[in-house]
Motif scaffolding. Structure first.
Motif, short mmCIF file in Angstrom:
data_model
loop_
_atom_site.label_atom_id
_atom_site.label_comp_id
_atom_site.label_asym_id
_atom_site.label_seq_id
_atom_site.Cartn_x
_atom_site.Cartn_y
_atom_site.Cartn_z
N SER A 17 33.80 35.35 39.06
CA SER A 17 34.50 35.22 40.47
C SER A 17 35.90 34.58 40.05
O SER A 17 35.88 33.56 39.53
N ILE A 18 36.93 35.29 40.58
CA ILE A 18 38.34 34.62 40.32
C ILE A 18 38.39 33.27 41.12
O ILE A 18 39.08 32.37 40.65
N ALA A 19 37.88 33.13 42.45
CA ALA A 19 37.83 32.03 43.20
C ALA A 19 37.22 30.90 42.65
O ALA A 19 37.85 29.81 42.36
N GLU A 20 36.27 31.14 41.76
CA GLU A 20 35.30 30.06 41.07
C GLU A 20 36.19 29.49 39.93
O GLU A 20 36.17 28.49 39.61
N ALA A 21 36.86 30.48 39.37
CA ALA A 21 37.26 30.35 38.09
C ALA A 21 38.81 29.50 38.22
O ALA A 21 38.99 28.57 37.51
N ALA A 22 39.24 29.64 39.50
CA ALA A 22 40.32 29.17 39.79
C ALA A 22 40.29 27.51 40.18
O ALA A 22 40.73 26.72 39.77
N ARG A 23 39.11 27.46 40.86
CA ARG A 23 38.53 26.05 41.32
C ARG A 23 38.04 25.31 39.87
O ARG A 23 38.70 24.03 39.74
N ARG A 24 37.79 25.76 38.78
CA ARG A 24 37.35 25.38 37.66
C ARG A 24 38.68 24.89 36.95
O ARG A 24 38.75 23.85 36.11
N LEU A 25 39.51 25.67 36.97
CA LEU A 25 40.75 25.63 36.04
C LEU A 25 41.90 24.86 37.04
O LEU A 25 43.04 24.59 36.53
N ASP A 26 41.64 24.41 38.09
CA ASP A 26 42.33 23.63 39.10
C ASP A 26 43.85 24.51 39.48
O ASP A 26 44.84 23.99 39.06
N LEU A 27 43.53 25.84 39.57
CA LEU A 27 44.55 26.76 39.85
C LEU A 27 44.40 27.59 41.16
O LEU A 27 43.32 27.36 41.69
N THR A 28 45.34 28.31 41.65
CA THR A 28 45.19 28.91 42.78
C THR A 28 44.56 30.38 42.46
O THR A 28 44.76 30.81 41.46
N PRO A 29 43.73 30.96 43.30
CA PRO A 29 43.37 32.45 42.85
C PRO A 29 44.33 33.06 42.39
O PRO A 29 44.21 34.20 41.64
N ALA A 30 45.53 33.26 43.23
CA ALA A 30 46.57 34.14 42.88
C ALA A 30 47.10 33.87 41.54
O ALA A 30 47.70 34.75 40.88
N ALA A 31 47.27 32.52 41.11
CA ALA A 31 47.64 32.23 39.66
C ALA A 31 46.85 32.67 38.73
O ALA A 31 47.02 33.33 37.62
N VAL A 32 45.46 32.75 38.66
CA VAL A 32 44.62 33.20 38.13
C VAL A 32 44.71 34.71 38.08
O VAL A 32 44.66 35.33 36.85
N ALA A 33 44.53 35.30 39.06
CA ALA A 33 45.11 36.77 38.97
C ALA A 33 46.15 37.22 38.38
O ALA A 33 46.14 38.27 37.57
N ALA A 34 47.14 36.47 38.41
CA ALA A 34 48.41 36.76 37.73
C ALA A 34 48.28 36.75 36.19
O ALA A 34 48.84 37.28 35.43
N ARG A 35 47.55 35.66 35.82
CA ARG A 35 47.36 35.25 34.39
C ARG A 35 46.65 36.72 33.79
O ARG A 35 46.83 37.12 32.84
N ILE A 36 45.53 37.10 34.57
CA ILE A 36 44.76 38.39 34.04
C ILE A 36 45.55 39.50 33.99
O ILE A 36 45.51 40.33 33.01
N ARG A 37 46.62 39.69 35.10
CA ARG A 37 47.41 40.82 35.00
C ARG A 37 48.30 40.77 33.77
O ARG A 37 48.67 41.81 33.06
N ALA A 38 48.76 39.54 33.43
CA ALA A 38 49.60 39.30 32.33
C ALA A 38 48.95 39.92 30.94
O ALA A 38 49.75 40.34 30.10
N LEU A 39 47.67 39.30 30.85
CA LEU A 39 47.01 39.61 29.72
C LEU A 39 46.91 41.18 29.46
O LEU A 39 46.94 41.62 28.28
N GLU A 40 46.37 41.69 30.67
CA GLU A 40 46.19 43.20 30.60
C GLU A 40 47.29 43.92 30.27
O GLU A 40 47.35 44.72 29.47
N GLU A 41 48.53 43.35 30.90
CA GLU A 41 49.93 44.04 30.42
C GLU A 41 50.04 43.86 28.95
O GLU A 41 50.48 44.95 28.29
N ASP A 42 49.90 42.68 28.37
CA ASP A 42 50.02 42.22 27.06
C ASP A 42 49.11 43.34 26.03
O ASP A 42 49.39 43.92 25.13
#
Length: 301
Positions: A17-42
């Protein structure tokens, strides 16, 4: 490639879950989703796919998951090396044979966390021979194992914790009977010969010319003890304390001759990024078992 993006990818898949990952990383779900997209593009590949509120890896995501986790472990190792030698940093990679998961491991971890509550540990169960190989190869830092019969690499240390002589385990009403007579006359539940304890028992039977009336062969000391408790036979097993604290109606019958001994101990890598952690674990294990006898360290040859 930003390590934070890799960390977010691993966290998302572990949580599902992106929401649960965001909670554990102390980030917003949008920030986590943006990181995943950046990794996918890389990487030029789609790594996750959404199903409602949950996510799962794509075929490409599955392929890189192990590599991503290895990269994160390598980074933690580098940070541990950079720390002072007396600082407990990083994540201890610990192996343990299956029986020790419920006997040795909890008691040692209780002591370790009482002194070092922030220690991080990854536990990998397995057979002793495989765990020894992984310590030698640097895949694990330390492992709780049955003493190996072959020589360890010079890069490893061996530390004895406890010794368990073979005994006959029988239904309680057989208490006082002759051990050899029981092994010859009663149905026999054989300890799996693919593990050291079973090999020790098999060698003892052959050396004394005992041909038991074998009923079945099975791994798992508590499983065998439960079968004996049901009156299905007798067994020749290491004198493992958990058998006698299990509440089963059993008799411990010593062998008349010198009994083979199963030794439980630690195999530790001499050179590891987590040497301070490994030493802390071995010290607590040594303190726990020291009343049972003198402990020693050596490199079997």
């Amino acid at each position: 490639m930003d390590m934070r993006y890799i960390q977010s990818f691993v966290e998302v898949l572990q949580c599902g879950s992106i929401a649960e990952a965001a909670r554990r990383l102390d980030l917003t779900p949008a920030a986590v989703a943006a990181r995943i997209r950046a990794l996918e593009e890389d990487l030029g590949a789609s790594l996750i796919q959404r199903s409602g509120r949950y996510v799962r890896p794509t075929a490409e995501g599955v392929k890189i998951m192990d590599s991503a986790q290895s990269v994160l472990r390598a980074v933690r190792d580098m940070r541990a090396v950079a720390q002072d030698g007396d600082t407990l940093a990083g994540e201890l990679r610990l192996g343990t044979f299956h029986s020790a998961m419920t006997s040795v491991l909890p008691a040692v971890l209780e002591r370790l966390y009482a002194r070092h509550p922030d220690v991080k540990i990854f536990v990998e169960p397995g057979k002793s021979v495989d765990l020894c190989r992984k310590v030698g190869a640097g895949e694990l830092d330390i492992a709780i194992v049955v003493e190996p019969q072959s020589a360890l690499p010079k890069t490893c240390e061996w530390q004895v914790l406890t010794e368990e002589p073979l005994v006959v385990v029988a239904p309680r009403h057989f208490a006082g009977r002759d051990a050899h007579a029981l092994l010859k006359e009663e149905p026999f539940i054989r300890y799996d010969r693919s593990v050291l304890g079973g090999q020790l028992a098999d060698r003892y039977l052959r050396d004394h010319g005992i041909r038991p009336r074998q009923r079945l062969e099975i791994d798992g000391l508590l499983a065998i003890a439960a079968l004996v408790d049901k009156g299905l036979g007798v067994a020749l097993l290491p004198d493992w304390p958990s058998i006698w604290s299990s509440g089963l109606s059993l008799a411990r019958i010593p062998l008349p001759n010198r009994a083979p001994v199963r030794r439980i101990g630690l195999v530790m890598a001499r050179h590891t990024a987590h040497l301070s952690l490994a030493h802390a674990f071995s010290r607590e294990a040594d303190e726990l078992f020291r009343p049972a006898g003198t402990r020693q360290q050596h490199n079997p040859s």
